[in-house]
Design a protein around this motif. Structure first.
Motif, PDB file in Angstrom:
ATOM      1  N   VAL A  40      31.581  65.298  -3.151  1.00  0.00           N
ATOM      2  CA  VAL A  40      30.644  65.885  -2.191  1.00  0.00           C
ATOM      3  C   VAL A  40      29.236  65.834  -2.776  1.00  0.00           C
ATOM      4  O   VAL A  40      29.062  65.856  -4.009  1.00  0.00           O
ATOM      5  CB  VAL A  40      31.019  67.352  -1.840  1.00  0.00           C
ATOM      6  N   PRO A  41      28.199  65.775  -1.933  1.00  0.00           N
ATOM      7  CA  PRO A  41      26.824  65.756  -2.444  1.00  0.00           C
ATOM      8  C   PRO A  41      26.476  66.953  -3.319  1.00  0.00           C
ATOM      9  O   PRO A  41      25.697  66.826  -4.261  1.00  0.00           O
ATOM     10  CB  PRO A  41      25.980  65.725  -1.163  1.00  0.00           C
ATOM     11  N   ALA A  42      27.052  68.120  -3.017  1.00  0.00           N
ATOM     12  CA  ALA A  42      26.729  69.312  -3.795  1.00  0.00           C
ATOM     13  C   ALA A  42      27.087  69.130  -5.255  1.00  0.00           C
ATOM     14  O   ALA A  42      26.373  69.616  -6.148  1.00  0.00           O
ATOM     15  CB  ALA A  42      27.467  70.521  -3.221  1.00  0.00           C
ATOM     16  N   ALA A  43      28.179  68.428  -5.527  1.00  0.00           N
ATOM     17  CA  ALA A  43      28.579  68.204  -6.919  1.00  0.00           C
ATOM     18  C   ALA A  43      27.584  67.289  -7.627  1.00  0.00           C
ATOM     19  O   ALA A  43      27.264  67.497  -8.802  1.00  0.00           O
ATOM     20  CB  ALA A  43      29.980  67.604  -6.965  1.00  0.00           C
ATOM     21  N   ALA A  44      27.063  66.283  -6.919  1.00  0.00           N
ATOM     22  CA  ALA A  44      26.064  65.394  -7.516  1.00  0.00           C
ATOM     23  C   ALA A  44      24.770  66.154  -7.803  1.00  0.00           C
ATOM     24  O   ALA A  44      24.148  65.978  -8.864  1.00  0.00           O
ATOM     25  CB  ALA A  44      25.797  64.218  -6.583  1.00  0.00           C
ATOM     26  N   GLU A  45      24.365  67.007  -6.868  1.00  0.00           N
ATOM     27  CA  GLU A  45      23.143  67.782  -7.088  1.00  0.00           C
ATOM     28  C   GLU A  45      23.310  68.768  -8.233  1.00  0.00           C
ATOM     29  O   GLU A  45      22.392  68.969  -9.039  1.00  0.00           O
ATOM     30  CB  GLU A  45      22.762  68.504  -5.793  1.00  0.00           C
ATOM     31  N   ALA A  46      24.495  69.384  -8.339  1.00  0.00           N
ATOM     32  CA  ALA A  46      24.738  70.323  -9.437  1.00  0.00           C
ATOM     33  C   ALA A  46      24.708  69.616 -10.787  1.00  0.00           C
ATOM     34  O   ALA A  46      24.398  70.239 -11.814  1.00  0.00           O
ATOM     35  CB  ALA A  46      26.082  71.017  -9.236  1.00  0.00           C
ATOM     36  N   ALA A  47      24.994  68.301 -10.776  1.00  0.00           N
ATOM     37  CA  ALA A  47      24.960  67.518 -12.016  1.00  0.00           C
ATOM     38  C   ALA A  47      23.581  66.958 -12.313  1.00  0.00           C
ATOM     39  O   ALA A  47      23.407  66.218 -13.293  1.00  0.00           O
ATOM     40  CB  ALA A  47      25.977  66.382 -11.935  1.00  0.00           C
ATOM     41  N   GLY A  48      22.573  67.265 -11.473  1.00  0.00           N
ATOM     42  CA  GLY A  48      21.202  66.867 -11.754  1.00  0.00           C
ATOM     43  C   GLY A  48      20.701  65.655 -11.014  1.00  0.00           C
ATOM     44  O   GLY A  48      19.630  65.128 -11.349  1.00  0.00           O
ATOM     45  N   ARG A  96      20.215  70.968   3.172  1.00  0.00           N
ATOM     46  CA  ARG A  96      20.418  70.022   4.271  1.00  0.00           C
ATOM     47  C   ARG A  96      19.907  70.595   5.595  1.00  0.00           C
ATOM     48  O   ARG A  96      19.262  69.893   6.383  1.00  0.00           O
ATOM     49  CB  ARG A  96      21.906  69.658   4.382  1.00  0.00           C
ATOM     50  N   VAL A  97      20.198  71.867   5.842  1.00  0.00           N
ATOM     51  CA  VAL A  97      19.706  72.506   7.068  1.00  0.00           C
ATOM     52  C   VAL A  97      18.186  72.582   7.043  1.00  0.00           C
ATOM     53  O   VAL A  97      17.514  72.300   8.049  1.00  0.00           O
ATOM     54  CB  VAL A  97      20.321  73.912   7.231  1.00  0.00           C
ATOM     55  N   ALA A  98      17.612  72.937   5.894  1.00  0.00           N
ATOM     56  CA  ALA A  98      16.162  73.034   5.791  1.00  0.00           C
ATOM     57  C   ALA A  98      15.505  71.686   6.056  1.00  0.00           C
ATOM     58  O   ALA A  98      14.505  71.599   6.781  1.00  0.00           O
ATOM     59  CB  ALA A  98      15.767  73.559   4.413  1.00  0.00           C
ATOM     60  N   PHE A 101      12.614  78.119  -1.754  1.00  0.00           N
ATOM     61  CA  PHE A 101      12.689  77.018  -0.794  1.00  0.00           C
ATOM     62  C   PHE A 101      12.027  75.759  -1.357  1.00  0.00           C
ATOM     63  O   PHE A 101      12.618  74.668  -1.346  1.00  0.00           O
ATOM     64  CB  PHE A 101      12.009  77.474   0.501  1.00  0.00           C
ATOM     65  N   ASN A 102      10.810  75.892  -1.877  1.00  0.00           N
ATOM     66  CA  ASN A 102      10.097  74.737  -2.431  1.00  0.00           C
ATOM     67  C   ASN A 102      10.849  74.128  -3.620  1.00  0.00           C
ATOM     68  O   ASN A 102      10.992  72.904  -3.720  1.00  0.00           O
ATOM     69  CB  ASN A 102       8.683  75.148  -2.852  1.00  0.00           C
ATOM     70  N   GLU A 103      11.347  74.990  -4.497  1.00  0.00           N
ATOM     71  CA  GLU A 103      12.077  74.495  -5.657  1.00  0.00           C
ATOM     72  C   GLU A 103      13.382  73.825  -5.252  1.00  0.00           C
ATOM     73  O   GLU A 103      13.777  72.779  -5.806  1.00  0.00           O
ATOM     74  CB  GLU A 103      12.349  75.648  -6.622  1.00  0.00           C
ATOM     75  N   GLY A 104      14.079  74.420  -4.271  1.00  0.00           N
ATOM     76  CA  GLY A 104      15.336  73.851  -3.817  1.00  0.00           C
ATOM     77  C   GLY A 104      15.157  72.485  -3.184  1.00  0.00           C
ATOM     78  O   GLY A 104      15.961  71.565  -3.418  1.00  0.00           O
ATOM     79  N   MET A 105      14.099  72.306  -2.408  1.00  0.00           N
ATOM     80  CA  MET A 105      13.863  71.017  -1.762  1.00  0.00           C
ATOM     81  C   MET A 105      13.446  69.958  -2.778  1.00  0.00           C
ATOM     82  O   MET A 105      13.848  68.793  -2.684  1.00  0.00           O
ATOM     83  CB  MET A 105      12.783  71.169  -0.681  1.00  0.00           C
ATOM     84  N   ARG A 106      12.662  70.340  -3.773  1.00  0.00           N
ATOM     85  CA  ARG A 106      12.293  69.378  -4.825  1.00  0.00           C
ATOM     86  C   ARG A 106      13.524  68.949  -5.621  1.00  0.00           C
ATOM     87  O   ARG A 106      13.673  67.774  -5.971  1.00  0.00           O
ATOM     88  CB  ARG A 106      11.259  70.007  -5.765  1.00  0.00           C
ATOM     89  N   THR A 107      14.397  69.890  -5.911  1.00  0.00           N
ATOM     90  CA  THR A 107      15.605  69.560  -6.667  1.00  0.00           C
ATOM     91  C   THR A 107      16.518  68.641  -5.874  1.00  0.00           C
ATOM     92  O   THR A 107      17.058  67.660  -6.414  1.00  0.00           O
ATOM     93  CB  THR A 107      16.360  70.849  -7.034  1.00  0.00           C
ATOM     94  N   ALA A 108      16.699  68.929  -4.584  1.00  0.00           N
ATOM     95  CA  ALA A 108      17.644  68.160  -3.781  1.00  0.00           C
ATOM     96  C   ALA A 108      17.100  66.799  -3.368  1.00  0.00           C
ATOM     97  O   ALA A 108      17.841  65.817  -3.319  1.00  0.00           O
ATOM     98  CB  ALA A 108      18.031  68.964  -2.532  1.00  0.00           C
ATOM     99  N   PHE A 109      15.777  66.736  -3.078  1.00  0.00           N
ATOM    100  CA  PHE A 109      15.234  65.519  -2.471  1.00  0.00           C
ATOM    101  C   PHE A 109      14.077  64.897  -3.247  1.00  0.00           C
ATOM    102  O   PHE A 109      13.563  63.851  -2.854  1.00  0.00           O
ATOM    103  CB  PHE A 109      14.780  65.813  -1.034  1.00  0.00           C
TER     104      PHE A 109
END
Length: 477
Positions: free
Chosen positions: A52-60, A138-140, A166-174
């Motif tokens: 799942v994408p969440a696992a990839a994001e958790a791994a950096g 993803r929703v954001a 919110f800003n930190e989460g979006m930078r981390t994910a995207f």
């Protein structure tokens, strides 16, 4: 999860059938992609595969800007399964962690937080909090790209506790701040929110809208040429949804293939913007947007009886429902449902004069005089007993419920038979492997196809997609 060699071959061939089943992360770029990403195939030693994408994001890793793996519909595997992990993923997808926290999610699933975390990490590589963070991002992003809401409002609507988070989460994910993701677009109507929901093509919309229209509850739902409208009772308030497919998508299989971009536009009008995650998930369930037509076609398309139907109309959906209690009451009382809506529902003012009410709550029907509303005494007793059980929490009628426990609880209610429980399991619980026993429409369709008897035995060969086989048979009529 596939082994490394199978995953690498699927990625190397850019096979779109594997999109949503796993993602590939590239250690040299710190980006994760769909298997079908058109970028240059990375070297074997630089590849890591995550379920799942969440696992990839958790791994950096962050989402690829080219193939947008974060926008891909979720794997249909979780809809097939009814175990703890699948139920947890469905609940997290609907925003349960944002509303109730991991503690509330574990309580709903009747397990400890530690056991829930251990099971999710073992199965998908990410715990409940990491999965909720991914869903939030993803929703954001969907709201940033498809609405004109101020970014601060989007932050809280998506479930973030602060704009900084919110800003930190979006930078981390995207890898970008929210402002860089915003696209210029026409302003939404005041109070409305337009979102674009992805699905796996093809999607023959005509049969889907026909089935929704055939079972629509007057005052709560409405269907016209290329739109589906309904009111929604959401965790924090009410809402109204309109799914618009457009004339090019409302034909049969041929025009469904023309809608190759795989998006449906949904307009939401919400009393509380924090309900957007739950509303989006409800829309996906109603329209069955996480369906995998390729997997279903591969299993059913070769069957001598039903294969020609599947090949003629690839991608038929099993419509879900806006509320499981509503669906069950509709199955029990039929056309008299509209009387219950008028008498006991919550009146709304909407731009669409056909949408007048929210469906009555279980509490409203548990002690109501349903005989005075026109129901036969025995049927009224069944509806009151059902409403009382749902209101008390003894019966849960949504995608996060334990399917076997829910069906057993429904059968324990006097007046609810096998056909009703199968119908509820199919549409309210989202079970893709249900075949309603004794349904006259299915028997008639089978006779027309040359199978005079033994339909239930034949249906065993259609597992785990018997619900879709039933829809193909109904549609053939």
């Amino acid at each position: 999860m596939y082994d490394f060699e199978t995953s690498y071959r699927a990625m190397s061939s850019r096979d779109g059938r594997f999109d949503g089943r796993f993602v590939v992360a590239v250690t040299s770029t710190h980006v994760y992609c769909r298997p079908s990403c058109p970028s240059r195939t990375p070297r074997r030693e630089n590849c890591r595969f995550f379920r799942v994408p969440a696992a990839a994001e958790a791994a950096g890793f962050r989402a690829c800007r080219r193939c947008r793996p974060d926008a891909e519909p979720d794997s249909a595997e979780w809809n097939v399964r009814g175990d703890l992990v699948a139920r947890a993923l469905r609940l997290i997808g609907g925003g349960a962690v944002d509303r109730e926290g991991v503690t509330g999610l574990a309580r709903r699933l009747v397990v400890s937080e530690r056991h829930l975390h251990r099971q999710l990490v073992a199965e998908v590589g990410a715990g409940p909090q990491a999965l909720a963070i991914n869903r939030r991002a993803r929703v954001a992003r969907m709201l940033v790209e498809s609405s004109t809401l101020p970014l601060a409002e989007i932050a809280f609507a998506a479930g973030y506790s602060s704009v900084r988070q919110f800003n930190e989460g979006m930078r981390t994910a995207f890898g970008q701040p929210p402002s860089a993701l915003r696209r210029s677009r026409p302003a939404d109507a005041p109070g409305d929110l337009d979102v674009r929901l992805r699905y796996r093509a093809p999607l023959p919309v005509g049969p889907l809208l026909d089935r929704l229209a055939a079972h629509a509850v007057p005052g709560v739902e409405a269907v016209d040429a290329d739109r589906y409208h309904r009111t929604l009772r959401l965790p924090r308030g009410s809402g109204v949804m309109t799914a618009e497919f457009g004339p090019a998508q409302t034909g049969d299989a041929g025009s469904a293939r023309a809608a190759s971009r795989g998006e449906v536009t949904v307009r939401l009008s919400l009393a509380d913007l924090r309900d957007v995650t739950a509303a989006v998930q409800r829309c996906r369930e109603i329209l069955d947007l996480d369906c995998d037509p390729a997997a279903i076609g591969a299993e059913l398309g070769t069957d001598p009886l039903i294969g020609p139907l599947v090949r003629a109309r690839p991608g038929l959906r099993v419509p879900g429902c806006g509320d499981g209690f509503e669906l069950t009451v509709r199955a029990l009382v039929g056309r008299r449902t509209s009387i219950l809506v008028t008498r006991f529902g919550t009146a709304l003012r909407t731009p669409d004069p056909r949408l007048t009410h929210l469906f009555p709550t279980p509490a409203a029907l548990a002690d109501a005089d349903l005989v005075a509303a026109g129901l036969a005494p025995r049927r009224a007793a069944t509806v009151r007993a059902l409403a009382g059980a749902v209101d008390a929490g003894d019966i849960v009628l949504d995608r996060g419920a334990d399917r076997a426990e829910c069906v057993a609880a429904l059968r324990a209610v006097s007046g609810i038979g096998p056909w009703t429980t199968a119908y509820v399991a199919m549409r309210a619980l989202g079970d893709p492997d249900v075949f309603p026993p004794g349904d006259p429409g299915l028997r008639d369709a089978a006779r027309r196809l040359g199978l005079p008897a033994g339909l239930a035995a034949r249906a065993r060969h259609w597992r785990p997609w018997r619900s879709y086989a039933a829809v193909h048979l109904w549609t053939s009529l």
